[in-house]
Write an enzyme that holds these catalytic residues in place. Structure first.
Site, PDB file in Angstrom:
ATOM      1  N   LYS A 192       0.872  -1.177   0.000  1.00 25.15           N
ATOM      2  CA  LYS A 192       0.000   0.000   0.000  1.00 25.15           C
ATOM      3  C   LYS A 192       0.906   1.223   0.000  1.00 25.15           C
ATOM      4  O   LYS A 192       1.456   1.615   1.019  1.00 25.15           O
ATOM      5  CB  LYS A 192      -0.906  -0.004   1.245  1.00 25.15           C
ATOM      6  CG  LYS A 192      -2.252   0.748   1.053  1.00 25.15           C
ATOM      7  CD  LYS A 192      -2.121   2.246   0.782  1.00 25.15           C
ATOM      8  CE  LYS A 192      -1.870   3.014   2.044  1.00 25.15           C
ATOM      9  NZ  LYS A 192      -1.861   4.507   1.796  1.00 25.15           N
ATOM     10  N   GLU A 268       8.581   1.424  11.737  1.00 28.03           N
ATOM     11  CA  GLU A 268       9.649   2.441  11.737  1.00 28.03           C
ATOM     12  C   GLU A 268       8.948   3.781  11.667  1.00 28.03           C
ATOM     13  O   GLU A 268       8.350   4.122  10.652  1.00 28.03           O
ATOM     14  CB  GLU A 268      10.614   2.232  10.571  1.00 28.03           C
ATOM     15  CG  GLU A 268      11.901   3.024  10.716  1.00 28.03           C
ATOM     16  CD  GLU A 268      11.845   4.387  10.035  1.00 28.03           C
ATOM     17  OE1 GLU A 268      11.469   5.376  10.726  1.00 28.03           O
ATOM     18  OE2 GLU A 268      12.153   4.452   8.846  1.00 28.03           O
ATOM     19  N   CYS A 303      13.507  10.300   7.575  1.00 29.91           N
ATOM     20  CA  CYS A 303      13.158   9.912   8.949  1.00 29.91           C
ATOM     21  C   CYS A 303      14.320  10.085   9.906  1.00 29.91           C
ATOM     22  O   CYS A 303      14.123  10.397  11.082  1.00 29.91           O
ATOM     23  CB  CYS A 303      12.638   8.477   8.977  1.00 29.91           C
ATOM     24  SG  CYS A 303      13.699   7.295   8.132  1.00 29.91           S
ATOM     25  N   GLU A 402       8.824  15.890  15.070  1.00 33.61           N
ATOM     26  CA  GLU A 402       9.357  15.622  13.734  1.00 33.61           C
ATOM     27  C   GLU A 402       8.696  16.557  12.721  1.00 33.61           C
ATOM     28  O   GLU A 402       7.487  16.480  12.493  1.00 33.61           O
ATOM     29  CB  GLU A 402       9.126  14.173  13.346  1.00 33.61           C
ATOM     30  CG  GLU A 402       9.866  13.772  12.078  1.00 33.61           C
ATOM     31  CD  GLU A 402       9.714  12.304  11.752  1.00 33.61           C
ATOM     32  OE1 GLU A 402      10.712  11.678  11.371  1.00 33.61           O
ATOM     33  OE2 GLU A 402       8.589  11.773  11.867  1.00 33.61           O
TER      34      GLU A 402
END
Length: 499
Positions: A192, A268, A303, A402
């Protein structure tokens, strides 16, 4: 793609692309069952590239059913390792043969510079698939040390039907990190892709079929997280999910697993990497270059981006001057221009999110030293200047949350103990870096920093042979290396008593 091509030549190549825009289920392209689509908008200039199938529960059900049939009849899971290896090597060859098309799709869809798509993303994708193909017939099962009248075998078996939900920042590479080990271990896989960047995953499915990966073994269901993603997360016949993305969604997937069939979940979920520079570093220029590229590469949409630069107080001004110089020198512009080093933010929503954090940084009292503005608005695309804040305190939201954009927060410390304390003062634990000429300091910091990867006198080091993943709310499970095979395998003990 030749580096000598001009911007006009690359634009002409892009204009000739044929966009695959449907789901890939049961070995063929199909529209969503209810006919719905969504716009695929290029961050390069804001135009609609195509309309992509918006898959929902019915489409996921079809894909899972096809995956289960393929797994149970052994068309892939039952092949000899050497056969799977040969097929996956052909898959890598098909990706390599279509490198120009895939690089253009990646840049148009996600906004990264064409030079990066060409020199980094496509070759890395090929390498991952090829590496796991080669690993297939080199990973052995075990025989336990038992009494003489017992044989105890420990076998690694495929999990079954696995879903991979991948992010938009490195669409091909992140997909490959999951495709490689999932297929190598014999699973049936459903990908996906992020709705912001679905094009390369959709094309990879066709290339896999051309290489000989059987129908139903590698499928793609594009769509939105609350629809296609949740349908996979709650599906009673999906055995495992591998996810890369936000912590918020990662926690939702854990809940969905618990409320459905307790499927395996590997996560993650991002980071807030401390990039630590001590006063005794051997090369301040190298540290400054790494600090700038560590946050501005891929527009900061990484990331493990080095979004927190922790600098020993005595060298802060000197280092910061060099970091700013590198940031100003970066070629910022049209992602299709082969000279561009920093391209577009993935979409309007992410653009607004990053700009809101820049505004918040100023409100919190940080000092804006570079950038901070939207750029190239007349292009119709989504661009933000390289941005640096000084005077940041670790309690500030720009140091804790983040941002996923080209925003660097600069903090100071007085000794190594304080640097490690600040570095660990975050909910994340994906990566960290330290620059020092003292190996004792380097090893002390590396042991104390709570992160899945620690880089010494470099940034973002590693290759396919080393695992990647995080501590704390950065998630669990590892991508890359042989350790990634564990996410897609079940261990079975067979205990035989001899009479």
């Amino acid at each position: 793609m030749s580096a000598a091509l001009s911007l006009d030549a690359i634009r002409n190549q892009a204009a000739g692309l044929n966009f695959r825009n449907q789901a890939f289920i049961g070995g063929r392209y199909v529209g969503a069952a209810d006919g719905r689509t969504f716009d695929c908008i290029s961050p390069v200039d804001g135009r609609v590239l195509t309309k992509i199938a918006r898959c929902g529960k019915e489409d996921v059900d079809r894909a899972v059913k096809a995956a289960r049939v393929a797994f149970d009849d052994g068309r892939w899971s039952g092949l000899a390792p050497a056969q799977r290896k040969r097929t996956m090597l052909r898959f890598a060859e098909r990706i390599e043969a279509n490198a120009t098309e895939l690089a253009l799709l990646e840049t148009l869809d996600m906004g990264k510079p064409i030079g990066d798509s060409t020199r980094i993303d496509v070759p890395a994708t090929v390498n991952v698939i090829r590496w796991y193909a080669e690993a297939i017939d080199k990973v052995y099962d075990e025989v336990a040390p038992t009494a003489g009248n017992v044989v105890a075998m420990i076998r690694r078996e495929p999990m079954g039907v696995v879903a991979a939900i991948v992010p938009w920042n490195f669409p091909m590479i992140m997909a490959a990190w999951k495709i490689g080990p999932a297929l190598a271990t014999g699973n049936s896989l459903i990908v996906k892709p992020a709705e912001q960047s679905s094009l390369t995953a959709i094309r990879l499915a066709e290339l896999a079929l051309e290489a000989g990966i059987p129908e139903g073994v590698f499928q793609v269901v594009p769509g939105f997280g609350p629809e296609a993603g949740e349908a996979l997360g709650r599906h009673m016949d999906v055995d495992g999910i591998a996810f890369t993305g936000s912590g918020e969604v990662g926690k939702l997937l854990l809940r969905m697993s618990g409320e459905s069939n307790m499927k395996r979940v590997a996560l993650e979920c991002g980071g807030k990497t401390p990039h630590i520079v001590l006063a005794d570093t051997h090369d301040l220029d190298a540290a400054a270059t790494a600090a700038a590229w560590g946050i501005f590469f891929n527009q900061g949409e990484v990331c493990n981006a080095g979004s927190r630069l922790l600098v020993e107080r005595s060298i802060k001004d000197q280092l910061l001057e060099k970091v700013i110089e590198v940031g100003r020198s970066m070629k910022f512009g049209d992602p299709l221009d082969p000279a561009t080093q920093m391209g577009a933010i993935v979409d309007q929503d992410q653009l607004e999110k990053v700009l809101s954090y820049i505004g918040l940084g100023s409100e919190e009292g940080a000092k804006l030293l570079l950038g901070g503005q939207r750029a190239r608005a007349d292009s119709g695309g989504f661009y933000i200047e390289p941005t640096i804040f000084d005077g940041v305190e670790n309690r500030m939201r720009i140091a804790q949350e983040e941002i996923f954009g080209p925003v660097l927060s600069v903090l100071t410390f007085d000794d190594l103990e304080e640097a490690v304390k600040i570095g660990n003062d975050t909910i994340y634990g994906l990566a960290a870096a330290i620059w020092t000429r003292d190996i004792n300091k380097a090893m002390t910091a590396a042991k104390k920093l709570r992160a899945g990867s620690v880089w010494v006198n470099c940034f973002d080091g590693g290759d396919i042979t080393t695992p990647f993943g995080g501590y704390k709310q950065s998630g669990f499970g590892r991508d890359k290396s042989l350790h990634a095979l564990d996410k897609y395998s079940e261990l079975k003990t067979i205990w035989i008593e001899l009479h």
